[in-house]
Design an enzyme around this catalytic site. Sequence first.
Site, PDB file in Angstrom:
ATOM      1  N   LYS A 194       0.878  -1.165   0.000  1.00  0.00           N
ATOM      2  CA  LYS A 194       0.000   0.000   0.000  1.00  0.00           C
ATOM      3  C   LYS A 194       0.914   1.213   0.000  1.00  0.00           C
ATOM      4  O   LYS A 194       1.693   1.434   0.941  1.00  0.00           O
ATOM      5  CB  LYS A 194      -0.868  -0.015   1.251  1.00  0.00           C
ATOM      6  CG  LYS A 194      -1.693   1.236   1.404  1.00  0.00           C
ATOM      7  CD  LYS A 194      -2.619   1.093   2.585  1.00  0.00           C
ATOM      8  CE  LYS A 194      -3.377   2.358   2.839  1.00  0.00           C
ATOM      9  NZ  LYS A 194      -4.165   2.245   4.071  1.00  0.00           N
ATOM     10  N   ARG A 204      -9.776  10.382   3.024  1.00  0.00           N
ATOM     11  CA  ARG A 204      -9.471  10.958   4.343  1.00  0.00           C
ATOM     12  C   ARG A 204     -10.565  11.913   4.779  1.00  0.00           C
ATOM     13  O   ARG A 204     -10.871  12.017   5.961  1.00  0.00           O
ATOM     14  CB  ARG A 204      -8.088  11.602   4.329  1.00  0.00           C
ATOM     15  CG  ARG A 204      -7.031  10.501   4.185  1.00  0.00           C
ATOM     16  CD  ARG A 204      -5.635  10.924   4.516  1.00  0.00           C
ATOM     17  NE  ARG A 204      -4.705   9.816   4.217  1.00  0.00           N
ATOM     18  CZ  ARG A 204      -3.417   9.965   4.031  1.00  0.00           C
ATOM     19  NH1 ARG A 204      -2.870  11.157   4.106  1.00  0.00           N
ATOM     20  NH2 ARG A 204      -2.664   8.911   3.782  1.00  0.00           N
ATOM     21  N   ARG A 215       2.302   9.167   6.072  1.00  0.00           N
ATOM     22  CA  ARG A 215       2.433   7.787   6.563  1.00  0.00           C
ATOM     23  C   ARG A 215       3.673   7.112   5.980  1.00  0.00           C
ATOM     24  O   ARG A 215       3.708   5.910   5.792  1.00  0.00           O
ATOM     25  CB  ARG A 215       1.203   6.979   6.160  1.00  0.00           C
ATOM     26  CG  ARG A 215      -0.136   7.556   6.587  1.00  0.00           C
ATOM     27  CD  ARG A 215      -1.203   6.493   6.485  1.00  0.00           C
ATOM     28  NE  ARG A 215      -2.565   6.988   6.506  1.00  0.00           N
ATOM     29  CZ  ARG A 215      -3.218   7.422   7.588  1.00  0.00           C
ATOM     30  NH1 ARG A 215      -2.608   7.447   8.754  1.00  0.00           N
ATOM     31  NH2 ARG A 215      -4.471   7.826   7.494  1.00  0.00           N
ATOM     32  N   GLU A 231       7.431  -7.289   0.339  1.00  0.00           N
ATOM     33  CA  GLU A 231       6.226  -7.213   1.178  1.00  0.00           C
ATOM     34  C   GLU A 231       5.196  -8.266   0.748  1.00  0.00           C
ATOM     35  O   GLU A 231       4.528  -8.874   1.587  1.00  0.00           O
ATOM     36  CB  GLU A 231       5.589  -5.818   1.079  1.00  0.00           C
ATOM     37  CG  GLU A 231       6.404  -4.691   1.698  1.00  0.00           C
ATOM     38  CD  GLU A 231       6.196  -4.597   3.209  1.00  0.00           C
ATOM     39  OE1 GLU A 231       5.536  -5.489   3.786  1.00  0.00           O
ATOM     40  OE2 GLU A 231       6.710  -3.629   3.815  1.00  0.00           O
ATOM     41  N   LYS A 246      -2.213  -1.356  -3.857  1.00  0.00           N
ATOM     42  CA  LYS A 246      -3.055  -0.163  -3.750  1.00  0.00           C
ATOM     43  C   LYS A 246      -2.204   1.091  -3.796  1.00  0.00           C
ATOM     44  O   LYS A 246      -1.166   1.102  -3.128  1.00  0.00           O
ATOM     45  CB  LYS A 246      -3.811  -0.246  -2.426  1.00  0.00           C
ATOM     46  CG  LYS A 246      -4.573   0.978  -2.018  1.00  0.00           C
ATOM     47  CD  LYS A 246      -5.207   0.742  -0.671  1.00  0.00           C
ATOM     48  CE  LYS A 246      -5.868   2.008  -0.198  1.00  0.00           C
ATOM     49  NZ  LYS A 246      -6.387   1.844   1.151  1.00  0.00           N
ATOM     50  N   SER A 272      -9.852   6.497  -3.821  1.00  0.00           N
ATOM     51  CA  SER A 272     -10.734   7.661  -3.915  1.00  0.00           C
ATOM     52  C   SER A 272     -10.204   8.728  -4.876  1.00  0.00           C
ATOM     53  O   SER A 272     -10.969   9.278  -5.661  1.00  0.00           O
ATOM     54  CB  SER A 272     -10.937   8.251  -2.518  1.00  0.00           C
ATOM     55  OG  SER A 272      -9.703   8.595  -1.930  1.00  0.00           O
ATOM     56  N   TYR A 311     -15.330   2.145  -5.923  1.00  0.00           N
ATOM     57  CA  TYR A 311     -16.541   2.884  -5.568  1.00  0.00           C
ATOM     58  C   TYR A 311     -17.590   2.788  -6.676  1.00  0.00           C
ATOM     59  O   TYR A 311     -18.743   3.138  -6.463  1.00  0.00           O
ATOM     60  CB  TYR A 311     -16.189   4.351  -5.281  1.00  0.00           C
ATOM     61  CG  TYR A 311     -15.219   4.473  -4.122  1.00  0.00           C
ATOM     62  CD1 TYR A 311     -15.679   4.399  -2.809  1.00  0.00           C
ATOM     63  CD2 TYR A 311     -13.842   4.591  -4.340  1.00  0.00           C
ATOM     64  CE1 TYR A 311     -14.792   4.466  -1.738  1.00  0.00           C
ATOM     65  CE2 TYR A 311     -12.952   4.657  -3.273  1.00  0.00           C
ATOM     66  CZ  TYR A 311     -13.433   4.587  -1.977  1.00  0.00           C
ATOM     67  OH  TYR A 311     -12.554   4.639  -0.923  1.00  0.00           O
TER      68      TYR A 311
HETATM   69  C1  PBG Z   1      -6.219   3.560   5.838  1.00  0.00           C
HETATM   70  C2  PBG Z   1      -6.855   3.541   4.498  1.00  0.00           C
HETATM   71  C3  PBG Z   1      -6.733   4.525   3.490  1.00  0.00           C
HETATM   72  C4  PBG Z   1      -7.511   4.108   2.422  1.00  0.00           C
HETATM   73  C5  PBG Z   1      -8.076   2.901   2.771  1.00  0.00           C
HETATM   74  N1  PBG Z   1      -7.636   2.542   4.063  1.00  0.00           N
HETATM   75  C6  PBG Z   1      -6.086   5.809   3.451  1.00  0.00           C
HETATM   76  C7  PBG Z   1      -4.823   6.121   4.070  1.00  0.00           C
HETATM   77  O1  PBG Z   1      -3.895   5.332   4.109  1.00  0.00           O
HETATM   78  O2  PBG Z   1      -4.765   7.270   4.503  1.00  0.00           O
HETATM   79  C8  PBG Z   1      -7.676   4.879   1.159  1.00  0.00           C
HETATM   80  C9  PBG Z   1      -8.748   4.432   0.249  1.00  0.00           C
HETATM   81  C10 PBG Z   1      -9.124   5.438  -0.769  1.00  0.00           C
HETATM   82  O3  PBG Z   1      -8.461   6.484  -0.939  1.00  0.00           O
HETATM   83  O4  PBG Z   1     -10.128   5.198  -1.443  1.00  0.00           O
HETATM   84  N2  PBG Z   1      -6.610   2.518   6.637  1.00  0.00           N
END
Ligand code: PBG
Length: 324
Positions: A194, A204, A215, A231, A246, A272, A311
């Site tokens: 990720k 967010r 992060r 990973e 992702k 998103s 989505y």
């Molecule tokens: C964190 C999490 C994130 C998303 C899913 N789980 C965002 C992040 O790491 O800040 C993002 C999903 C999206 O943007 O649609 N648990």
Amino acid sequence: MTHRPRRLRQNAAFRELVSETHLRAEQLILPVFIKEGLTTPKPIAGLPGVVQHTPESLALEADLAVSAGIAGIMVFGVPDQRDAAGSEACNPEGILSSTVRTLRQQVGDHLLIIADLCLDEFTDHGHCGVLDENGNVDNDRTLEVYAQMAVVLAQAGAHMLGTSGMMDGQVAAVRNALDKAGFTDVAILAYAAKYASAFYGPFRDAVESQLEGDRKTYQQDTRNIRESLREVRLDAEEGADIIMIKPGLPYLDVIAAAHAEVDLPIATYVVSGETAMIEAAASAGVVDRQAGIMEVLTSVRRAGASIICTYWALEVSSWLRQRG
Ligand code: PBG
């Protein structure tokens, strides 16, 4: 001329005959948000049609998901109370667990109920784990909380848990905890790679993230793929059932490489910000919305992701049905 590749493209029947990649509703997962205490669904900026749900609107959405024939819904909870430890994440009556319980009772096995297993929605600092005295994310103490949260979500009835926190050893910690508690059938959707991405903005907002900063000490560096494959291998060795990469579109090479690296099913999450980009371009009239969406999802599928979190899952499944 000996070679005329255009011969196989001359009409729709030929093109269908030689088509290599197919989207299926049965492999789509819809992410959904439930916000504690909400009385009417609240739209999310940048994501047309996506809302923070109330229990009632989420129940309707789950019914739609069942009739659409999609694989599952992935539930994210937005709690009222947040603290440094993310305590609400492990509360069996908290917003996430109680929603999972209700949904599972509603849909049985007609829809997979997938719960996000991470602390970022529950902590007042917005990080995916708990912090040590210096303010750094404490990997091993976080694993203890993940293990506890996993059992609470399994007891609530989740079919699968999405380990999205990018802590070292999280898959093993969750697998052990589940097995010890007797939940050997609860599956793990492992966010193996990720990335620390700029494309999580609307999400967010959707979870009202409290994060300041980034992060980058736990999520993956955009510049790296070999590190991501490490990973992927580690998550596979630790007992992951499905490997997730992702975001999707900016990381097609990683999806393809993960597919070649391990023999587990590969998933991706078209996040998103990727969704918002297409929606913005479509509403500006510069991209054909339906064609653009289908192209993005077909491309992540072609790269090697059989499972897609999107989505657009309900809309796409209706388009797939119309095509027959
Ligand atoms: C964190 C999490 C994130 C998303 C899913 N789980 C965002 C992040 O790491 O800040 C993002 C999903 C999206 O943007 O649609 N648990």
